[in-house]
Motif scaffolding. Structure first.
Motif, PDB file in Angstrom:
ATOM      1  N   MET A 171      36.361  62.026  51.257  1.00 48.11           N
ATOM      2  CA  MET A 171      37.783  62.348  51.044  1.00 48.11           C
ATOM      3  C   MET A 171      38.536  61.177  50.430  1.00 48.11           C
ATOM      4  O   MET A 171      39.390  61.359  49.558  1.00 48.11           O
ATOM      5  N   LEU A 172      38.203  59.955  50.841  1.00 53.49           N
ATOM      6  CA  LEU A 172      38.870  58.778  50.266  1.00 53.49           C
ATOM      7  C   LEU A 172      38.515  58.635  48.787  1.00 53.49           C
ATOM      8  O   LEU A 172      39.381  58.354  47.954  1.00 53.49           O
ATOM      9  N   ALA A 173      37.236  58.856  48.450  1.00 54.26           N
ATOM     10  CA  ALA A 173      36.831  58.810  47.035  1.00 54.26           C
ATOM     11  C   ALA A 173      37.582  59.882  46.249  1.00 54.26           C
ATOM     12  O   ALA A 173      38.062  59.636  45.132  1.00 54.26           O
ATOM     13  N   GLY A 174      37.704  61.073  46.840  1.00 53.34           N
ATOM     14  CA  GLY A 174      38.430  62.155  46.173  1.00 53.34           C
ATOM     15  C   GLY A 174      39.900  61.830  45.987  1.00 53.34           C
ATOM     16  O   GLY A 174      40.485  62.099  44.941  1.00 53.34           O
ATOM     17  N   LEU A 175      40.492  61.213  46.992  1.00 53.26           N
ATOM     18  CA  LEU A 175      41.911  60.866  46.916  1.00 53.26           C
ATOM     19  C   LEU A 175      42.195  59.882  45.780  1.00 53.26           C
ATOM     20  O   LEU A 175      43.190  60.001  45.081  1.00 53.26           O
ATOM     21  N   LEU A 176      41.298  58.932  45.594  1.00 52.03           N
ATOM     22  CA  LEU A 176      41.578  57.857  44.626  1.00 52.03           C
ATOM     23  C   LEU A 176      40.913  58.049  43.268  1.00 52.03           C
ATOM     24  O   LEU A 176      41.118  57.240  42.361  1.00 52.03           O
ATOM     25  N   HIS A 177      40.128  59.110  43.083  1.00 52.86           N
ATOM     26  CA  HIS A 177      39.307  59.203  41.873  1.00 52.86           C
ATOM     27  C   HIS A 177      40.114  59.186  40.573  1.00 52.86           C
ATOM     28  O   HIS A 177      39.650  58.699  39.559  1.00 52.86           O
ATOM     29  N   ASP A 178      41.316  59.716  40.582  1.00 49.53           N
ATOM     30  CA  ASP A 178      42.133  59.757  39.361  1.00 49.53           C
ATOM     31  C   ASP A 178      43.336  58.818  39.442  1.00 49.53           C
ATOM     32  O   ASP A 178      44.339  59.041  38.776  1.00 49.53           O
ATOM     33  N   CYS A 179      43.245  57.769  40.236  1.00 50.66           N
ATOM     34  CA  CYS A 179      44.409  56.888  40.434  1.00 50.66           C
ATOM     35  C   CYS A 179      44.873  56.219  39.139  1.00 50.66           C
ATOM     36  O   CYS A 179      46.017  55.783  39.040  1.00 50.66           O
ATOM     37  N   ALA A 180      43.996  56.149  38.126  1.00 45.18           N
ATOM     38  CA  ALA A 180      44.381  55.531  36.848  1.00 45.18           C
ATOM     39  C   ALA A 180      44.679  56.565  35.771  1.00 45.18           C
ATOM     40  O   ALA A 180      44.968  56.204  34.631  1.00 45.18           O
ATOM     41  N   LYS A 181      44.613  57.834  36.098  1.00 47.68           N
ATOM     42  CA  LYS A 181      44.694  58.900  35.098  1.00 47.68           C
ATOM     43  C   LYS A 181      46.023  58.934  34.348  1.00 47.68           C
ATOM     44  O   LYS A 181      46.056  59.198  33.150  1.00 47.68           O
ATOM     45  N   CYS A 182      47.133  58.725  35.014  1.00 52.81           N
ATOM     46  CA  CYS A 182      48.444  58.908  34.383  1.00 52.81           C
ATOM     47  C   CYS A 182      49.023  57.623  33.786  1.00 52.81           C
ATOM     48  O   CYS A 182      50.192  57.595  33.397  1.00 52.81           O
ATOM     49  N   ILE A 183      48.229  56.599  33.702  1.00 50.98           N
ATOM     50  CA  ILE A 183      48.687  55.338  33.099  1.00 50.98           C
ATOM     51  C   ILE A 183      48.632  55.483  31.581  1.00 50.98           C
ATOM     52  O   ILE A 183      47.636  55.990  31.043  1.00 50.98           O
ATOM     53  N   PRO A 184      49.668  55.054  30.866  1.00 52.06           N
ATOM     54  CA  PRO A 184      49.632  55.141  29.390  1.00 52.06           C
ATOM     55  C   PRO A 184      48.414  54.398  28.820  1.00 52.06           C
ATOM     56  O   PRO A 184      47.983  53.375  29.372  1.00 52.06           O
ATOM     57  N   THR A 185      47.883  54.906  27.715  1.00 50.79           N
ATOM     58  CA  THR A 185      46.631  54.391  27.142  1.00 50.79           C
ATOM     59  C   THR A 185      46.674  52.885  26.880  1.00 50.79           C
ATOM     60  O   THR A 185      45.735  52.158  27.241  1.00 50.79           O
ATOM     61  N   GLU A 186      47.752  52.422  26.279  1.00 51.81           N
ATOM     62  CA  GLU A 186      47.841  50.985  25.961  1.00 51.81           C
ATOM     63  C   GLU A 186      47.775  50.149  27.238  1.00 51.81           C
ATOM     64  O   GLU A 186      47.098  49.111  27.291  1.00 51.81           O
ATOM     65  N   THR A 187      48.435  50.613  28.276  1.00 57.21           N
ATOM     66  CA  THR A 187      48.416  49.898  29.557  1.00 57.21           C
ATOM     67  C   THR A 187      47.028  49.950  30.180  1.00 57.21           C
ATOM     68  O   THR A 187      46.586  48.983  30.815  1.00 57.21           O
ATOM     69  N   LYS A 188      46.332  51.076  29.981  1.00 57.12           N
ATOM     70  CA  LYS A 188      44.954  51.171  30.500  1.00 57.12           C
ATOM     71  C   LYS A 188      44.087  50.067  29.887  1.00 57.12           C
ATOM     72  O   LYS A 188      43.331  49.400  30.597  1.00 57.12           O
ATOM     73  N   PHE A 189      44.199  49.891  28.586  1.00 52.95           N
ATOM     74  CA  PHE A 189      43.402  48.843  27.935  1.00 52.95           C
ATOM     75  C   PHE A 189      43.785  47.454  28.478  1.00 52.95           C
ATOM     76  O   PHE A 189      42.918  46.617  28.718  1.00 52.95           O
ATOM     77  N   GLU A 190      45.078  47.230  28.686  1.00 55.41           N
ATOM     78  CA  GLU A 190      45.528  45.932  29.222  1.00 55.41           C
ATOM     79  C   GLU A 190      44.986  45.697  30.631  1.00 55.41           C
ATOM     80  O   GLU A 190      44.533  44.597  30.961  1.00 55.41           O
ATOM     81  N   LEU A 191      45.018  46.749  31.442  1.00 55.51           N
ATOM     82  CA  LEU A 191      44.515  46.611  32.817  1.00 55.51           C
ATOM     83  C   LEU A 191      42.993  46.421  32.837  1.00 55.51           C
ATOM     84  O   LEU A 191      42.470  45.686  33.678  1.00 55.51           O
ATOM     85  N   CYS A 192      42.298  47.069  31.908  1.00 55.20           N
ATOM     86  CA  CYS A 192      40.842  46.867  31.818  1.00 55.20           C
ATOM     87  C   CYS A 192      40.538  45.403  31.523  1.00 55.20           C
ATOM     88  O   CYS A 192      39.608  44.824  32.088  1.00 55.20           O
ATOM     89  N   GLU A 193      41.338  44.814  30.646  1.00 49.95           N
ATOM     90  CA  GLU A 193      41.140  43.395  30.328  1.00 49.95           C
ATOM     91  C   GLU A 193      41.451  42.533  31.556  1.00 49.95           C
ATOM     92  O   GLU A 193      40.693  41.627  31.895  1.00 49.95           O
ATOM     93  N   LYS A 194      42.545  42.858  32.244  1.00 44.95           N
ATOM     94  CA  LYS A 194      42.945  42.091  33.430  1.00 44.95           C
ATOM     95  C   LYS A 194      41.876  42.113  34.520  1.00 44.95           C
ATOM     96  O   LYS A 194      41.595  41.090  35.146  1.00 44.95           O
ATOM     97  N   TYR A 195      41.277  43.302  34.729  1.00 43.24           N
ATOM     98  CA  TYR A 195      40.296  43.444  35.816  1.00 43.24           C
ATOM     99  C   TYR A 195      38.847  43.346  35.332  1.00 43.24           C
ATOM    100  O   TYR A 195      37.920  43.677  36.062  1.00 43.24           O
ATOM    101  N   HIS A 196      38.686  42.890  34.092  1.00 45.13           N
ATOM    102  CA  HIS A 196      37.345  42.674  33.516  1.00 45.13           C
ATOM    103  C   HIS A 196      36.489  43.937  33.538  1.00 45.13           C
ATOM    104  O   HIS A 196      35.307  43.895  33.882  1.00 45.13           O
TER     105      HIS A 196
END
Length: 193
Positions: free
Chosen positions: A44-69
């Motif tokens: 249930m915890l995996a299900g709850l968090l599986h899309d936690c990054a889904k609604c982030i704008p694309t440009e921000t997703k790329f920035e966060l990917c860089e931040k978190y390696h």
């Protein structure tokens, strides 16, 4: 972080439809876990968090990917809608304080799957595809029945239907999806497809 706090945070981060889908995946993952003797709370915890990054704008997703390696494949760079899985695992760890590697891995592979997935990986992958809010995918009755019996056959059926849909749409197909399908097609006990 307590689960009630996670839910409050997710409700702010996700749009209404995505939050409803998230709840559906959470409860479906818990049910599938119970059917297969797995820890339903982890599912249930995996299900709850599986899309936690889904609604982030694309440009921000790329920035966060860089931040978190977060290392992205060529396919993910070309098709940013796939990024939310790997980024979601990173956010689950850093923002939602999840330390369980099984849960983080299940979130990471929930979109494309991967060959030889763990039981939790398969539970989340299947729950995401068949939660009660999903009603347009083909073969949902078959998939929902297989989910509580032969989970490997269920994964293979979902991948077969996904690849068929993407081929017909002439959409981009992630090579990992094809590799995952080949693994589950070749390693199932019975031939359904």
């Amino acid at each position: 972080m307590e689960i009630t706090e996670m839910k409050k945070k997710l409700k702010k981060e996700l749009d209404k439809n995505r939050y409803e889908h998230t709840k559906g995946v959470m409860y479906t993952a818990g049910c599938i876990a119970m059917a297969h003797g797995y820890d339903y709370k982890k599912a249930m915890l995996a299900g709850l968090l599986h899309d936690c990054a889904k609604c982030i704008p694309t440009e921000t997703k790329f920035e966060l990917c860089e931040k978190y390696h977060v290392i992205l494949s060529e396919s993910e760079v070309k098709n940013p809608s796939l990024i939310h899985a790997k980024l979601g695992a990173a956010l689950a760890e850093h923002l939602y304080e999840v330390t369980d590697p099984e849960i983080l891995h299940a979130i990471k592979v929930h979109t494309t799957g991967m060959p030889d997935m763990s039981l939790l990986d398969k539970i989340l992958f299947v729950a995401d595809y068949m939660e009660p809010g999903r009603n347009e995918a083909p073969n949902l009755e078959v998939i929902r029945e297989l989910a509580f019996g032969d989970l490997d056959a269920c994964v293979a059926q979902i991948l077969y239907d996904t690849l068929k849909y993407l081929s017909g749409k002439k959409g981009a197909i992630d090579p990992m999806t094809e590799m995952t399908y080949k693994f589950y097609k070749d390693n199932r006990k019975e031939t359904v497809l």
